[in-house]
Enzyme design. Sequence first.
Site, PDB file in Angstrom:
ATOM      1  N   ASP A   1       2.125  -1.162   9.199  1.00  0.00           N
ATOM      2  CA  ASP A   1       2.735  -1.877   8.072  1.00  0.00           C
ATOM      3  C   ASP A   1       1.637  -2.155   7.045  1.00  0.00           C
ATOM      4  OD1 ASP A   1       5.277  -4.122   7.590  1.00  0.00           O
ATOM      5  OD2 ASP A   1       3.337  -4.532   6.650  1.00  0.00           O
ATOM      6  N   ILE A   2       1.924  -1.850   5.790  1.00  0.00           N
ATOM      7  CA  ILE A   2       0.929  -2.057   4.733  1.00  0.00           C
ATOM      8  C   ILE A   2       0.690  -3.559   4.550  1.00  0.00           C
ATOM      9  CG2 ILE A   2       0.335  -1.610   2.321  1.00  0.00           C
ATOM     10  CD1 ILE A   2       2.173   0.799   2.384  1.00  0.00           C
TER      11      ILE A   2
ATOM     12  N   ASN B   1       3.601  -4.863  -5.464  1.00  0.00           N
ATOM     13  CA  ASN B   1       4.818  -4.864  -6.284  1.00  0.00           C
ATOM     14  C   ASN B   1       4.784  -5.963  -7.334  1.00  0.00           C
ATOM     15  OD1 ASN B   1       6.346  -2.722  -5.286  1.00  0.00           O
ATOM     16  ND2 ASN B   1       7.138  -3.922  -3.582  1.00  0.00           N
TER      17      ASN B   1
ATOM     18  N   ASP C   1       5.882   2.136  -5.244  1.00  0.00           N
ATOM     19  CA  ASP C   1       6.418   3.417  -4.750  1.00  0.00           C
ATOM     20  C   ASP C   1       5.316   4.472  -4.636  1.00  0.00           C
ATOM     21  OD1 ASP C   1       8.887   2.371  -4.547  1.00  0.00           O
ATOM     22  OD2 ASP C   1       9.823   3.565  -6.130  1.00  0.00           O
TER      23      ASP C   1
ATOM     24  N   GLU D   1       7.846  -0.794   3.895  1.00  0.00           N
ATOM     25  CA  GLU D   1       6.448  -0.326   3.919  1.00  0.00           C
ATOM     26  C   GLU D   1       5.972  -0.256   5.360  1.00  0.00           C
ATOM     27  OE1 GLU D   1       6.717  -3.730   4.842  1.00  0.00           O
ATOM     28  OE2 GLU D   1       4.649  -4.039   4.158  1.00  0.00           O
TER      29      GLU D   1
END
Length: 300
Positions: A173-174, A181, A190, A216
């Site tokens: 997971d980022i 964002n 994106d 993500e």
Amino acid sequence: MLLVDSRGNSQERIIKTLKPIAVVTAMSDPQAAVFDAAENSFDLVIVNGNLDDYDPLRICSQLRSLERTRFIPILLITEHGDEQMIVRALDLGVNDYIVRPLDPNELVARSLTQIRRKRFNDRLRHSVTHTIELAVTDGLTGLHNRRYLDSHLKMLFTRAQTRGKLLSVCVTDIDRFKQVNDTYGHDAGDEVLKEFAMRIRSTVRGADLACRYGGEEFVVVMPDTAPDAAALIAERLRGIIESKPFVLKGSGLSLDITASMGIATVGKGIDTQEQLLKQADRALYQAKKDGRNRVVAAAA
Ligand code: GH3
Ligand code: MG
Ligand code: MG
């Protein structure tokens, strides 16, 4: 169009007839013709039923059994009174037949019908394949999606359990992605996701399966992989994300991105693929809690 015919005279006549509608390759060696049919993409194979020293139906059955020629239409030319051969031919999957003496108009008409049908079927098959691909592919990153993962992982999990094979998963997971964002906009987010997916793809081995699990979050499934090897792969992936900034194509922005990883391996206390993913997810949660940008393995 491929014409298999060992007799010079009839060959010339057939070619003359078909020339206005197709490019005709004539071959007199049946075995070479089958080989040629598999190597090239013909729309129709015409087999002359009166080959010298060779059973024409053998060509037909070979064409039907080869992966590359399974769908090629076959038109058989038979002698008058050879009903037995026609029945056997149709049984083998020959699409149509013409009885001598040849009527050129009929030959053209029947050839055209087969060619049209083949092209229509090709388009249909292509579109079905494309639709299936769309259904199991994530549109943004091009990786497999969650649906694909769920069905594929189920298969691999069953295989691991029934054959005593190893199977590891890495959930990644980022880190602080919401900030990307919020600060640079959704489009920038994106782009980061796309680049992230590309780095995953370049890192995993051929047998591994990389998917976008959602948002993500990504999953790498590693068949035949022990916990220590899975940890090495996850660590390599973590490094590849951290080592180089993500340069966004649109804005030229350069962002430092990190990700956290949780890994788990099939073993005691894991009876389903959901439990395996859950274990890896718990390990991921721990990695986040421990400060992010790290790999944590689920306790065995
Ligand atoms: P953490 O380190 O704990 O993982 O923090 P985080 O900010 O990454 O976690 P959180 O789950 O709060 O945020 C995930 C964000 O991912 C929220 C959501 O807007 C964003 N996201 C999910 N899918 C997409 C997507 O397809 N494109 C973009 N740009 N953002 C997405
Ligand atoms: Mg996150
Ligand atoms: Mg998340």
